[in-house]
Structure formats: C-alpha cells, structure tokens
Design a protein around this motif. Sequence first.
Motif, PDB file in Angstrom:
ATOM      1  N   SER A 138     -38.664  -3.652  55.207  1.00 44.62           N
ATOM      2  CA  SER A 138     -39.487  -4.620  54.470  1.00 44.62           C
ATOM      3  C   SER A 138     -40.975  -4.482  54.766  1.00 44.62           C
ATOM      4  O   SER A 138     -41.806  -4.870  53.938  1.00 44.62           O
ATOM      5  CB  SER A 138     -39.010  -6.046  54.734  1.00 44.62           C
ATOM      6  OG  SER A 138     -39.148  -6.373  56.104  1.00 44.62           O
ATOM      7  N   SER A 144     -42.639  -4.921  51.119  1.00 43.44           N
ATOM      8  CA  SER A 144     -42.927  -6.306  50.788  1.00 43.44           C
ATOM      9  C   SER A 144     -43.317  -7.119  52.021  1.00 43.44           C
ATOM     10  O   SER A 144     -42.452  -7.568  52.773  1.00 43.44           O
ATOM     11  CB  SER A 144     -41.708  -6.954  50.127  1.00 43.44           C
ATOM     12  OG  SER A 144     -41.952  -8.329  49.914  1.00 43.44           O
ATOM     13  N   GLN A 167     -41.376 -10.422  52.046  1.00 46.60           N
ATOM     14  CA  GLN A 167     -39.994 -10.331  52.525  1.00 46.60           C
ATOM     15  C   GLN A 167     -39.946 -10.022  54.015  1.00 46.60           C
ATOM     16  O   GLN A 167     -39.029 -10.444  54.706  1.00 46.60           O
ATOM     17  CB  GLN A 167     -39.210  -9.290  51.719  1.00 46.60           C
ATOM     18  CG  GLN A 167     -38.897  -9.730  50.306  1.00 46.60           C
ATOM     19  CD  GLN A 167     -38.095 -11.019  50.276  1.00 46.60           C
ATOM     20  OE1 GLN A 167     -37.022 -11.127  50.869  1.00 46.60           O
ATOM     21  NE2 GLN A 167     -38.614 -12.034  49.591  1.00 46.60           N
TER      22      GLN A 167
END
Length: 145
Positions: free
Chosen positions: A69, A73, A76
Amino acid sequence: MPDMFYPDEATMLNFLGINVEDCVKYKVAICAEGMRSDEIWLIEAKDAEALARIQAAAQTRLTAKDQESITYSPEQNKVVKAAWVAVEGNYVFLICSPNASHSSSAICGANGAIRTTMVLSSSLLWHFNWPSSFTQIINAEMLVL
C-alpha cells in the motif's frame, strides 16, 4: 462496508499462508475491490502450534499489505498501519479496516485487556485475560460492520 470475498481452502493457503487443517473453524473476508485494504479474520486454531503459525501468517500479511500500500495508496496505507491482531486462547482475530481504530477503542476498555508492543509497529496485539473477551471482540466488530 465494501464487497468482500471469502477465500476457499486453496486461496487460504496460497494467498494468506494458512492451512485450514490448522483451523477448527474460520471466517476470513477480504475486500473484493483491488485497491482497498479491508480484511477481517476470525480463526480458531486447533492447538498452540497452529496458533503460532496463524499468528505468524497474520503478521506476515500485515507486513505485506503495508509494503504494497505504500506504493499505490497513501490513504490505504494509513488503514493498514491502523490494523491490529487480537489473540485469546486459540483464537486469532485480524482487522484491517478504516474502522479499525474505532474497533480497538471499543475493545480497549474491556476488563483485563493488556496492550503489548508488536514486531510490526503499525499494528497492535491485545492479549485478553478472561474467557468472554473474544465474544466481545466479535460483537464489537459486528457493530462496526
């Protein structure tokens, strides 16, 4: 809550590193949307050795989710860093969800809860000292879901 999928035995072993022969019973839900980190495990290990293997798989999974992650992101990754694992007796519970901090807050005040440091600094390990605490965890999580 996003759409979730429930892995079969082969996926449990190949994707999560959990041999279902180590489990008395289990429920694992993983977000079906590829870019989200949501994941929940409720697993009863058959014995102490199986419990150790499942705990190790949970920490390995969170470490992998953290590394993945970071690159795709940051939002996230915050979810993964708030993820935690709870253990009571032969039960292992993992939650990786935007509501993880809410869930742990609901459980934090549970009678007899002891917070300890994890190898993975982004997660928490809670050891509980009384028999009904795992039921309380499940009930708290079901309210969040």
